[in-house]
Design an enzyme around this catalytic site. Sequence first.
Site, short mmCIF file in Angstrom:
data_model
loop_
_atom_site.label_atom_id
_atom_site.label_comp_id
_atom_site.label_asym_id
_atom_site.label_seq_id
_atom_site.Cartn_x
_atom_site.Cartn_y
_atom_site.Cartn_z
N HIS A 125 -5.68 -1.09 0.51
CA HIS A 125 -6.72 -1.97 -0.01
C HIS A 125 -8.05 -1.64 0.63
O HIS A 125 -8.98 -2.36 0.23
CB HIS A 125 -6.59 -3.34 0.12
CG HIS A 125 -5.25 -4.02 -0.49
ND1 HIS A 125 -5.23 -3.67 -1.76
CD2 HIS A 125 -4.06 -4.63 -0.21
CE1 HIS A 125 -3.93 -4.41 -2.13
NE2 HIS A 125 -3.48 -4.83 -1.02
N ASP A 162 3.77 0.01 -3.66
CA ASP A 162 3.61 -1.38 -3.43
C ASP A 162 3.20 -2.30 -4.44
O ASP A 162 2.86 -1.93 -5.39
CB ASP A 162 2.31 -1.42 -2.22
CG ASP A 162 1.82 -2.91 -1.67
OD1 ASP A 162 2.44 -2.82 -0.50
OD2 ASP A 162 1.45 -3.78 -2.25
N HIS A 164 1.00 -4.77 -4.51
CA HIS A 164 -0.24 -4.84 -5.11
C HIS A 164 -1.01 -3.81 -5.47
O HIS A 164 -0.59 -2.52 -5.11
CB HIS A 164 -0.93 -5.62 -3.82
CG HIS A 164 -0.35 -6.60 -3.25
ND1 HIS A 164 0.69 -6.74 -2.32
CD2 HIS A 164 -0.38 -7.96 -3.71
CE1 HIS A 164 1.02 -7.91 -2.18
NE2 HIS A 164 0.42 -8.87 -2.77
N ASP A 246 7.01 -4.73 -1.01
CA ASP A 246 6.75 -6.21 -1.19
C ASP A 246 7.18 -6.32 -2.69
O ASP A 246 7.00 -7.52 -3.22
CB ASP A 246 5.52 -6.88 -1.02
CG ASP A 246 4.22 -5.62 -1.17
OD1 ASP A 246 4.65 -4.43 -1.74
OD2 ASP A 246 2.93 -5.85 -0.80
ZN LIG Z 1 1.23 -5.34 -1.18
#
Ligand SMILES: [Zn+2]
Length: 309
Positions: A125, A162, A164, A246
């Site tokens: 991120h 991931d 996200h 996740d």
């Molecule tokens: Zn994540």
Amino acid sequence: MMTIWMKNVAGAEHEMPAGHPEQIARLERVNAALEGPEFFALDMHHAPMAGEADIMLAHPRAYLEGIRRVAPSKGMISLDPDTSMSPATLEAALCGVGGCIAAVDAVMAGEVKNAFVGTRPPGHHAEKTHAMGFCLFGNVAIAAKHALDRLGASRVAVVDFDVHHGNGTQDLLWEEDRALFISSHQMPLFPGTGSASERGAANNVMNVPLAPGSGSDAMREVYANRILPRLEAFAPDLILISAGFDAHADDPLANLNWTTEDFVWLTRKICAVAERVCGGRVVSSLEGGYDLDALAEAVAAHVSVLMEQ
Ligand SMILES: [Zn+2]
């Protein structure tokens, strides 16, 4: 041939506020899993710290200087509502980058087959000039730039599974036409980016959003029919994995329903592409994964597949 495990010692000292899901126990559980008897054949190294020139492969010097300036010698400071620094954080973050770079060096030199970097804070991120989403530096994007700019790789692919969207890796590689960045992620979900229409300056970004509540079948369908063929057609010299766990059904931060067996399937598929196009060269770096039991189990399964290669 062997698999390297890059262990980030400072990563297990990087504190976040009490109750934060990105907690020290995550890396303690990952380390404990990889210290088990079935992993004795792993070639364990301590991740070295990256230097300024390494960070500057993808971030401006002013950003690194800013991080250094605010790094606390005691207590904790906030970089954004989700992202904090404690006294060990800067070293932990620099070792995450350094571990990825050292892993890429070993894999590209043919010293080992593949590598897993067990690190925190995560990296995907972190944008060029913004720490966010628990991340400070773009570990995997920097490793891609290192392979391209310093080791003579012609093309490098990043697969980010991931849950996200890897907005930071996308930002750092947006204009890098020698890199293909592929992200599968739940949408809607933090950070809100990652629609299929975001394709990179050179059509070098592939975003594959997955619906909340979807599971194994939807994941395997998009990987088998869209992502893996695109990855193979790109014929990279190295495949980097942003390995977040996740998307696991037990994870508290998201709503995909992947199983540990799905991570095994996916890792095998990515390694099979790597075997066909780049001599099996894979470097995987830990991103998210917030249910401690699921994280430890899925990392162990993922690394076991790397070791089978
Ligand atoms: Zn994540």
